[in-house]
Each structure stands twice: as C-alpha cells, then as structure tokens.
Design an enzyme around this catalytic site. Structure first.
Site, short mmCIF file in Angstrom:
data_model
loop_
_atom_site.label_atom_id
_atom_site.label_comp_id
_atom_site.label_asym_id
_atom_site.label_seq_id
_atom_site.Cartn_x
_atom_site.Cartn_y
_atom_site.Cartn_z
N ASP A 89 2.08 -6.48 12.46
CA ASP A 89 2.84 -7.74 12.43
C ASP A 89 2.79 -8.50 13.75
OD1 ASP A 89 5.52 -6.51 10.28
OD2 ASP A 89 3.44 -7.05 9.90
N ARG A 119 10.57 -17.84 6.79
CA ARG A 119 10.80 -16.53 6.17
C ARG A 119 11.21 -15.50 7.21
NH1 ARG A 119 6.38 -14.41 2.08
NH2 ARG A 119 7.99 -12.83 2.10
N LYS A 122 14.42 -8.77 10.35
CA LYS A 122 14.18 -9.13 8.94
C LYS A 122 13.84 -7.88 8.14
CE LYS A 122 10.01 -10.73 7.66
NZ LYS A 122 9.37 -9.99 6.54
N ASN A 123 12.90 -7.09 8.65
CA ASN A 123 12.39 -5.97 7.85
C ASN A 123 13.35 -4.80 7.77
OD1 ASN A 123 10.21 -7.50 7.26
ND2 ASN A 123 8.80 -6.46 8.66
N CYS A 160 -0.48 -10.96 -2.14
CA CYS A 160 0.01 -12.05 -1.29
C CYS A 160 -1.14 -12.41 -0.36
CB CYS A 160 1.25 -11.62 -0.52
SG CYS A 160 0.88 -10.50 0.82
N ARG A 208 -1.39 -5.42 -1.86
CA ARG A 208 -0.01 -4.88 -1.80
C ARG A 208 0.30 -4.02 -3.02
NH1 ARG A 208 2.56 -8.21 2.01
NH2 ARG A 208 3.82 -6.41 2.51
C1 EPZ Z 1 6.25 -3.52 5.53
O1 EPZ Z 1 5.53 -3.91 4.37
C2 EPZ Z 1 6.67 -4.81 6.21
N1 EPZ Z 1 7.54 -5.58 5.32
C3 EPZ Z 1 5.43 -5.63 6.58
O2 EPZ Z 1 5.88 -6.78 7.29
C4 EPZ Z 1 4.55 -4.78 7.50
O3 EPZ Z 1 3.38 -5.52 7.80
C5 EPZ Z 1 4.20 -3.46 6.81
O4 EPZ Z 1 5.40 -2.77 6.43
C6 EPZ Z 1 3.38 -2.55 7.70
O5 EPZ Z 1 4.09 -2.28 8.86
C7 EPZ Z 1 8.83 -5.22 5.19
O6 EPZ Z 1 9.29 -4.27 5.80
C8 EPZ Z 1 9.66 -6.06 4.27
P1 EPZ Z 1 3.29 -0.68 3.70
P2 EPZ Z 1 5.15 -2.79 3.26
O7 EPZ Z 1 3.79 -0.15 2.41
O8 EPZ Z 1 6.24 -1.81 3.13
C9 EPZ Z 1 -0.85 -0.07 1.47
C10 EPZ Z 1 6.01 -9.05 7.84
O9 EPZ Z 1 5.18 -9.84 8.31
N2 EPZ Z 1 -0.03 0.50 0.38
O10 EPZ Z 1 3.45 0.13 4.93
O11 EPZ Z 1 4.69 -3.49 2.05
C11 EPZ Z 1 -0.71 -1.59 1.52
O12 EPZ Z 1 -1.60 -2.21 0.63
C12 EPZ Z 1 5.62 -8.08 6.73
O13 EPZ Z 1 7.22 -8.97 8.21
C13 EPZ Z 1 -0.68 1.13 -0.68
O14 EPZ Z 1 -1.90 1.22 -0.72
O15 EPZ Z 1 3.89 -2.10 3.97
C14 EPZ Z 1 -1.03 -1.94 2.95
O16 EPZ Z 1 -2.43 -2.02 3.10
C15 EPZ Z 1 4.17 -8.28 6.30
N3 EPZ Z 1 0.08 1.63 -1.70
C16 EPZ Z 1 -0.52 -0.71 3.72
O17 EPZ Z 1 -0.36 0.34 2.75
C17 EPZ Z 1 1.45 1.55 -1.70
O18 EPZ Z 1 2.10 2.05 -2.66
C18 EPZ Z 1 0.80 -0.97 4.43
O19 EPZ Z 1 1.75 -1.11 3.45
C19 EPZ Z 1 2.08 0.91 -0.62
C20 EPZ Z 1 1.32 0.40 0.42
#
Ligand code: EPZ
Length: 423
Positions: free
Chosen positions: A308, A400, A22-23, A118, A123
């Site tokens: 995850d 999802r 998915k991701n 969410c 996020r």
């Molecule tokens: C991706 O989300 C995945 N989603 C998530 O999977 C996964 O949990 C996450 O990476 C971490 O591995 C997809 O790939 C579609 P991040 P993403 O940016 O890109 C903070 C699932 O269950 N952050 O690495 O949104 C954020 O708040 C989903 O399949 C900032 O602070 O994750 C979080 O605490 C859930 N500022 C942490 O980083 C930013 O600009 C991780 O976020 C961006 C992120």
C-alpha cells in the site's frame, strides 16, 4: 466529479495529524456482528469506505450512530437478523467480505456477494472459503454469491494459510472466536491491523494468543460482550505523509505517527536519505540532502515493505538520484499510477511485476487521472514538487482512504485545493 489542483512549490513545514487506520476500522466494524451488546470505536477515520461499511452493516440490521463528526462509531447488532450482504454494496468495497466470518459464527449462515475484481487485481476469496470449510461451514458459490451454512455451529480447526492473507486472517480469527474448541491458524498475517482487531476482540471477551506472529491460537467462547476500542493509527497514511518532505523537501511532524507500525518502510527511508526521529507527539521527518537517492523495493507481507506504499515511493523515486527497481509481489496489477506519472515527465519502464524508475531532475505538472486509492495519492505527492500545475481527476478514489488530504497538506504549506466539479 471533483478535482484536486496542486501547484509545485517549495519545502514543507509544520504538523500533520494522523487519523485512525482505515484498514483496521474496516475489520473492527464487522466485529459488532459477533455480539448482541454495543461495540463502540473511537479515533475512527472519516472516510467514504467507513460509510460504505456502515451502510453494509445497517443492511444486515445493525444500528449505527456516529458522534464527534464520525470519529466515534457506536454499533449494536442486537436485532441484526439479516444475513445477506448484497452485491450493490459489496462491489464497491472488497472489505465487505469481512462480514462472512462473523455472520457464520453468530447466525450459522451468511450469503455474501463475491466482491468481484477491482483495479489492482482479481481479489479471490479461496483462502477465506477453504478455512471456514475446515471449521465446518458448507459454502457454495451460486449467482455470484457465497452461500454459507454452519447449522451445527463452527468448530475449531488447524488451518495453514497458503498465503498470509490479511482479510482471510481477519475472517478466520473473528469466526474462530465463537467456534466450539480451539483454532490454530498458521502462516497468519502479521499486520498491525490484525493485532488491533485481536485487542478489540479480547476486550469483548475473546481468548486469543499470538497476534502479530505467524501463528494465532483462538479458544472459542460461547458469547462475546460489548466493548469500546480505539482504532490504531493509520500506518499507510503515516508512510504516505512521510514521503511528502521526501519529494518536496522541508521537515514535517506527523502527530500520532508510530515508528513501530512501519517495519521495513523506515529502513528504506533511511537508505534513500530521509531522517526519521521519534518525538513526544509522533514522528519528525526531514530530507537529508537536496535530492533523495534511488533505492530498490520489493513489496511483501508485514513486516516487509507494504504494497500500500508502493505507488507512493514510486512517485518519490521519479525524482531520485539514480535508478530504482520496484517489484510488486502482492497484487498482479498495481502499477496503474506509472502511466500517469509518465505524463508528468517520469521515466518508468514496467515489465511484468517490476517497474524500473530512472530519476529525473524535475517533474512537470499535467492533467492526470486517479485510478485507485494509493495511485491517486502518489500523483499528489509527485505534484508537490513538479514544475507548474497538476490537476488530478476522479479524486473519489482518494476520499476512500485519505481523510481531509487537502487540509492536511495545506497545513504544511502545500499549494493545493479541491475544485468542485459542477454536474
Ligand atoms: C488488505 O486487503 C488491505 N485492505 C489492502 O489495502 C492491502 O493492500 C492488502 O491487505 C495487503 O496488505 C484492507 O485491509 C481492507 P490479502 P486484502 O487478502 O485482505 C491474494 C488499501 O489500499 N488472495 O492479504 O484483500 C489476493 O489476490 C487496500 O488500503 C488470494 O489469492 O489482501 C492478493 O493478491 C488495497 N486468495 C493477495 O492475496 C484469498 O482468498 C493479498 O490479499 C485472499 C487473497
């Protein structure tokens, strides 16, 4: 809303086919915006998030057709001129923010709704915004939308991420592919989905090196051409189903599962008494003894233990031998499965970002509620070995990210069915 009914049963046996990730797919689909030639993805998972991304891309003017019951997605953004990603779609799925970089790179402007929070956290998108601004974009937050302009196009930049954000890395790599000059991204995310995205962009003519390491170098090119790319196997689905025999006993073979995508996760499985071996078709997983041993887990960026898979291993630790401490370091609110597992008799104490789980002999079936994607599947795992019947509501969360979860688990002997809710 449908419900899933599970009756705890004996050991599992048989094969589970692993779907495309998915991701990975959610990052690959926006890449179509980078080219006016067709991009086709094969081995795509059939999931509601993928349909949501299709709707978003179509709202931007992309043409999308699917074949083989959704497993092949053919996309063309040849005539895609719209650059506004509307709130009513973006709010459903954070990954919608992955159209920001491609729209800016291809059209020089984008209006993308902030996804909003969410269930698992706030996020924010500060890392995406500051990186794109370093590449010459002017980005302003107005009425809940990011208004981004790059009238003279994007230019290469040296970017150091404060945190190895997956989505920020993906947006930056896609934007930099068409920027003028070289972008060096340090502290980049190293997840396999990033590697898969880069392999696809390279097929489209991008010049990128270093994917899978913490420094990615992108030499911008004038245009990208079309391509066909197979979506990588879903490592989170793989890890989830590896935990099914861990909690219910037995032995399953995960067809298409790949050990190299599972980093620290496999080490943890070995530590708690689960044998994993590679086979010509994928991975064979078997619980060594009658009960797994408690292990401690800290979630980290890849190749650390994936956030995850935290909810899923918590379900397994609920009936482990001993006490385990699970520390969630990536998201601020990712223990919502704990109160539902407690309803099934689990002993879990959550303090801040740490959950202390004291293993019990057996869980008991109960009516429980899914709260987010990975929490929902952890309840199903717990139900596989619980005494009696568990009814999981709000299973739209599951749809999802888990293709045909009922069929896949029934295929290895689980007593599980989906009950259509009238109305
Ligand atoms: C991706 O989300 C995945 N989603 C998530 O999977 C996964 O949990 C996450 O990476 C971490 O591995 C997809 O790939 C579609 P991040 P993403 O940016 O890109 C903070 C699932 O269950 N952050 O690495 O949104 C954020 O708040 C989903 O399949 C900032 O602070 O994750 C979080 O605490 C859930 N500022 C942490 O980083 C930013 O600009 C991780 O976020 C961006 C992120």
């Amino acid at each position: 809303m449908d419900r899933i009914v599970v009756r705890g049963g004996g050991p599992l046996k048989g094969e589970i086919a692993i779907s495309g990730a998915k991701n990975a797919c959610l990052a690959l689909m926006p890449a179509t915006l980078l080219s006016d030639e067709p991009l086709t993805l094969t081995n795509a998972p059939r999931l509601s998030d993928i349909r949501t991304m299709s709707l978003l891309l179509e709202s931007l003017g992309a043409e999308i057709s699917t074949m083989q019951n959704g497993k092949v997605i053919a996309m063309s953004s040849h005539s895609a001129q719209n650059h506004i990603a509307k709130y009513d779609i973006v709010r459903k799925m954070r990954a919608s923010n992955l159209v920001l970089g491609p729209l800016l790179a291809r059209h020089g402007h984008a209006v993308v709704s902030l996804p909003g929070g969410c269930a698992i956290g706030a996020r924010p998108m500060d890392l995406h915004v500051s990186a794109l601004e370093a590449m010459g974009a002017q980005i302003e937050l107005r009425d809940g939308y990011l208004h981004a302009q790059a009238p003279r196009g994007l230019r290469g930049a040296q970017i150091a991420l404060r945190f190895a954000s997956v989505g920020a890395t993906e947006n930056i790599v896609m934007a930099a592919s068409l920027a003028k000059g070289v972008t060096v991204l340090s502290n980049a995310a190293r997840e396999p989905e990033i590697v898969d995205l880069v392999e696809c962009l390279r097929r489209m003519g991008a010049q990128i090196e270093g994917e899978g390491t913490d420094t990615i170098t992108i030499q911008g090119v004038d245009r990208l051409h079309g391509a066909t790319h197979p979506v990588i196997a879903d490592r989170i689905e793989t890890g989830t189903y590896m935990l099914a025999p861990a909690i219910a006993g037995g032995e399953v073979e995960l067809i298409g599962g790949r050990m190299d995508l599972l980093g620290a996760f496999c080490e943890k499985l070995d530590a708690c008494g689960i044998d994993v071996s590679e086979t010509p078709k994928g991975l064979r997983v078997k619980r060594r003894n009658g009960r797994v041993d408690a292990v401690n887990v800290v979630t980290e960026v890849f190749p650390g233990f994936p956030t995850d898979l935290q909810a899923q291993i918590m379900a397994v630790m609920c009936t482990a031998n001993g006490v385990s401490f699970l520390e969630e370091r990536i998201f601020e609110n990712r223990f919502m499965h704990a109160p539902e597992l407690i309803r099934m008799g689990a002993r879990i104490d959550v303090h801040g970002g740490v959950a202390k789980v004291t293993g019990v002999e057996k869980l008991r079936g109960a009516p429980v509620m899914a709260t987010d994607l990975r929490a929902s599947v952890s309840l199903i795992l717990a139900a596989l070995a619980a005494e009696g019947e568990t009814v999981v509501s709000r299973v739209y969360h599951l749809d999802r990210g888990y293709e045909r979860v009922v069929d896949k688990l029934r295929g290895v002997g689980a007593r599980i069915e989906r009950v259509k809710e009238d109305g």
